[in-house]
Design an enzyme around this catalytic site. Sequence first.
Site, PDB file in Angstrom:
ATOM      1  N   LYS A  73      -7.879  -5.206  -3.773  1.00  0.00           N
ATOM      2  CA  LYS A  73      -6.422  -5.326  -3.873  1.00  0.00           C
ATOM      3  C   LYS A  73      -6.024  -6.801  -3.938  1.00  0.00           C
ATOM      4  O   LYS A  73      -5.050  -7.145  -4.618  1.00  0.00           O
ATOM      5  CB  LYS A  73      -5.752  -4.631  -2.695  1.00  0.00           C
ATOM      6  CG  LYS A  73      -5.854  -3.108  -2.743  1.00  0.00           C
ATOM      7  CD  LYS A  73      -5.004  -2.456  -1.662  1.00  0.00           C
ATOM      8  CE  LYS A  73      -5.082  -0.938  -1.732  1.00  0.00           C
ATOM      9  NZ  LYS A  73      -4.184  -0.286  -0.771  1.00  0.00           N
ATOM     10  N   GLY A  95      -4.937   2.387  -3.553  1.00  0.00           N
ATOM     11  CA  GLY A  95      -6.207   2.973  -3.970  1.00  0.00           C
ATOM     12  C   GLY A  95      -6.032   4.116  -4.937  1.00  0.00           C
ATOM     13  O   GLY A  95      -6.990   4.562  -5.566  1.00  0.00           O
ATOM     14  N   ASP A 103       0.863  -1.171   0.000  1.00  0.00           N
ATOM     15  CA  ASP A 103       0.000   0.000   0.000  1.00  0.00           C
ATOM     16  C   ASP A 103       0.909   1.232   0.000  1.00  0.00           C
ATOM     17  O   ASP A 103       2.067   1.169   0.427  1.00  0.00           O
ATOM     18  CB  ASP A 103      -0.882  -0.036   1.248  1.00  0.00           C
ATOM     19  CG  ASP A 103      -1.651   1.244   1.462  1.00  0.00           C
ATOM     20  OD1 ASP A 103      -2.361   1.664   0.533  1.00  0.00           O
ATOM     21  OD2 ASP A 103      -1.522   1.825   2.559  1.00  0.00           O
ATOM     22  N   MET A 104       0.405   2.353  -0.445  1.00  0.00           N
ATOM     23  CA  MET A 104       1.233   3.554  -0.513  1.00  0.00           C
ATOM     24  C   MET A 104       0.970   4.504   0.652  1.00  0.00           C
ATOM     25  O   MET A 104       1.792   4.642   1.549  1.00  0.00           O
ATOM     26  CB  MET A 104       1.039   4.251  -1.868  1.00  0.00           C
ATOM     27  CG  MET A 104       1.564   3.405  -3.030  1.00  0.00           C
ATOM     28  SD  MET A 104       1.374   4.181  -4.666  1.00  0.00           S
ATOM     29  CE  MET A 104       2.475   5.569  -4.484  1.00  0.00           C
ATOM     30  N   ASP A 105      -0.192   5.157   0.661  1.00  0.00           N
ATOM     31  CA  ASP A 105      -0.479   6.147   1.704  1.00  0.00           C
ATOM     32  C   ASP A 105      -0.654   5.459   3.055  1.00  0.00           C
ATOM     33  O   ASP A 105      -1.449   4.534   3.201  1.00  0.00           O
ATOM     34  CB  ASP A 105      -1.735   6.932   1.335  1.00  0.00           C
ATOM     35  CG  ASP A 105      -1.537   7.738   0.065  1.00  0.00           C
ATOM     36  OD1 ASP A 105      -0.919   8.808   0.136  1.00  0.00           O
ATOM     37  OD2 ASP A 105      -1.972   7.272  -1.001  1.00  0.00           O
ATOM     38  N   ASN A 111      -9.210  -1.073   2.887  1.00  0.00           N
ATOM     39  CA  ASN A 111      -9.016  -1.539   1.510  1.00  0.00           C
ATOM     40  C   ASN A 111      -7.804  -2.445   1.355  1.00  0.00           C
ATOM     41  O   ASN A 111      -7.577  -3.013   0.282  1.00  0.00           O
ATOM     42  CB  ASN A 111      -8.962  -0.373   0.518  1.00  0.00           C
ATOM     43  CG  ASN A 111      -7.816   0.582   0.752  1.00  0.00           C
ATOM     44  OD1 ASN A 111      -7.091   0.491   1.748  1.00  0.00           O
ATOM     45  ND2 ASN A 111      -7.651   1.531  -0.152  1.00  0.00           N
ATOM     46  N   ASP A 132      -2.572  -0.421   5.840  1.00  0.00           N
ATOM     47  CA  ASP A 132      -3.035   0.223   7.068  1.00  0.00           C
ATOM     48  C   ASP A 132      -4.544   0.431   7.133  1.00  0.00           C
ATOM     49  O   ASP A 132      -5.058   0.815   8.176  1.00  0.00           O
ATOM     50  CB  ASP A 132      -2.348   1.589   7.236  1.00  0.00           C
ATOM     51  CG  ASP A 132      -2.836   2.603   6.214  1.00  0.00           C
ATOM     52  OD1 ASP A 132      -2.806   2.308   5.001  1.00  0.00           O
ATOM     53  OD2 ASP A 132      -3.251   3.703   6.624  1.00  0.00           O
TER      54      ASP A 132
END
Length: 247
Positions: A173, A45, A10-12, A199, A196
């Site tokens: 995902k 996302g 995940d990124m953010d 999603n 985190d």
Amino acid sequence: MGTYKLIALDMDGTLLNEDKKISDENREAIQQATALGKTVIMSTGRGAISAMPYIEELGLNTPLVVVNGSEVWESPTKLHKRTLLATETVRNLHTLAQEHDCWWWAYSVDQGVFNRESEQLDIEGQAWLKFGFYTENPEKLQRIRGIVENWGILEITNSHPSNIELNPRGISKASGVEMVCQLLGIQMSEVIAMGDSENDITMIREAGLGVAMGNAQDEVKRIADVTTVTNEEHAVAKVIRTYMLQD
């Protein structure tokens, strides 16, 4: 060397710190992993346009999962599969946002993100990937969630406790990462997934090793195999070095 062949990030709130930057420690660990033949992918996302600068910064040419799985890219320049929301569904979601006086946003294929402040919204003329609601009123958010749950046609998650993210039913995902595994000829048991938010739950649950961030929502921590440190503490580097670079 660790038995895991791929890590899905995940990124953010995971790869990125609160300033939306990749730390030197995370970058170095990703480079070490790729040098040893491990595969590092983003599973986010965000839309592809938003994710690509970070992909380029890391020098990755691997597959990626964007818009919560509505797009899977074989490489940063080659789309593998795209799954759209029905136009009627987007129209109904937009009406719901107006009825509840709620902030909304939506990803289109050709023109990126639209939101409540967009002057031109041609629902019929766009191909849609994801729709989202945001409100800091928890009762309002729950009412909206209950309505869309009753429709039975949407995958419902969040990327923050105050939002709802909506994709076509069955698109997540996890479905995106599974498709990447098929492309690469590996198994989900050989995957580490880190995240985190809600999603991220599907991919964390289905991966060989599901990792919740220290800053993750409580539900993510409950279903993860392990909980690591926060996104301000270089969690990606810690996990890569612990589970992918150790003998």
